[in-house]
Motif scaffolding. Sequence first.
Motif, PDB file in Angstrom:
ATOM      1  N   ASP A 164      19.649  22.987  35.740  1.00  0.00           N
ATOM      2  CA  ASP A 164      19.196  21.658  36.168  1.00  0.00           C
ATOM      3  C   ASP A 164      20.069  21.254  37.351  1.00  0.00           C
ATOM      4  OD1 ASP A 164      18.288  19.099  36.488  1.00  0.00           O
ATOM      5  OD2 ASP A 164      18.836  18.389  34.494  1.00  0.00           O
ATOM      6  N   THR A 184      13.839  29.077  41.238  1.00  0.00           N
ATOM      7  CA  THR A 184      13.396  28.085  40.269  1.00  0.00           C
ATOM      8  C   THR A 184      14.525  27.806  39.300  1.00  0.00           C
ATOM      9  OG1 THR A 184      11.583  27.462  38.786  1.00  0.00           O
ATOM     10  CG2 THR A 184      12.379  29.736  38.632  1.00  0.00           C
ATOM     11  N   GLN A 185      14.274  26.951  38.333  1.00  0.00           N
ATOM     12  CA  GLN A 185      15.304  26.593  37.368  1.00  0.00           C
ATOM     13  C   GLN A 185      14.649  26.179  36.053  1.00  0.00           C
ATOM     14  OE1 GLN A 185      17.462  23.033  38.494  1.00  0.00           O
ATOM     15  NE2 GLN A 185      15.735  22.301  39.709  1.00  0.00           N
ATOM     16  N   ARG A 187      14.792  23.445  34.317  1.00  0.00           N
ATOM     17  CA  ARG A 187      14.171  22.121  34.301  1.00  0.00           C
ATOM     18  C   ARG A 187      12.739  22.168  34.809  1.00  0.00           C
ATOM     19  NH1 ARG A 187      16.708  18.002  38.327  1.00  0.00           N
ATOM     20  NH2 ARG A 187      15.373  19.205  39.731  1.00  0.00           N
ATOM     21  N   ASP A 188      12.494  22.950  35.858  1.00  0.00           N
ATOM     22  CA  ASP A 188      11.158  23.022  36.446  1.00  0.00           C
ATOM     23  C   ASP A 188      10.186  23.812  35.575  1.00  0.00           C
ATOM     24  OD1 ASP A 188      12.172  21.549  38.515  1.00  0.00           O
ATOM     25  OD2 ASP A 188      12.465  23.268  39.847  1.00  0.00           O
ATOM     26  N   LEU A 189      10.706  24.492  34.557  1.00  0.00           N
ATOM     27  CA  LEU A 189       9.861  25.216  33.603  1.00  0.00           C
ATOM     28  C   LEU A 189       9.636  24.398  32.336  1.00  0.00           C
ATOM     29  CD1 LEU A 189      11.497  28.757  33.886  1.00  0.00           C
ATOM     30  CD2 LEU A 189       9.542  27.858  35.154  1.00  0.00           C
ATOM     31  N   ASP A 192      14.272  21.332  28.837  1.00  0.00           N
ATOM     32  CA  ASP A 192      15.150  20.177  28.964  1.00  0.00           C
ATOM     33  C   ASP A 192      16.398  20.425  28.127  1.00  0.00           C
ATOM     34  OD1 ASP A 192      16.237  17.712  29.453  1.00  0.00           O
ATOM     35  OD2 ASP A 192      14.921  16.623  28.075  1.00  0.00           O
TER      36      ASP A 192
END
Length: 212
Positions: A164, A184-185, A187-189, A192
């Motif tokens: 994140d 990407t990371q 959070r974007d998947l 949380d």
Amino acid sequence: MAGGERQAAGGEAIVRQLGRVEYVPTWRAMQDFTARRTPDTPDELWVLEHPPVYTLGQAGKAEHLIAATDIPLVPIDRGGQITYHGPGQAVVYVLVDLRRRGYGIRELVVRMEQAVIDFLAARGASAARRAGAPGVYVDGAKIAALGLRVRHGCTYHGLALNVDMDLGPFAAINPCGYAGMPVTQCRDLGIDEPVAAAGRALAASLAKTIYS
């Protein structure tokens, strides 16, 4: 590196939770640990974050830094090209005596990649390797970078998982030497999870794959 929360990982390694630490002193501590270890020294996994920094592998090309930035660039002694570390990224340094494991560096890389794939799969995300480009990818975007150094059969450096974070600094480089590679990371998947918790879980996944 002295200090930090310490716990066993399956009886095989000591896991140290170091929090957010500067890059260069941590790198020097890895070198010192590796130089001083004996055949009886337990392996260690160091879980941490770094302030913003670019690192350039020993065969890296400075031209992969493609835009001016105030973020420091540190030439180091791992394999690979350029990458970025910053807050919100879970870094795990893998201080392992391969002579005790019975397999070599390429197998260790495969096991480390699998640890990330397993970590993400447990959270509903499908990830994969990419031929000729160490690391872990989701739909072609890099989510974890990997680089190691081996000295006298013992490894240091490790892997970095984007959890994140501000991905903006990746735009100033060719990540791991690949122009235009998307990143990407978690959070974007839709994952949380705080970076500290992700780091602990990633270390547990690494311990499982490295020592199986």
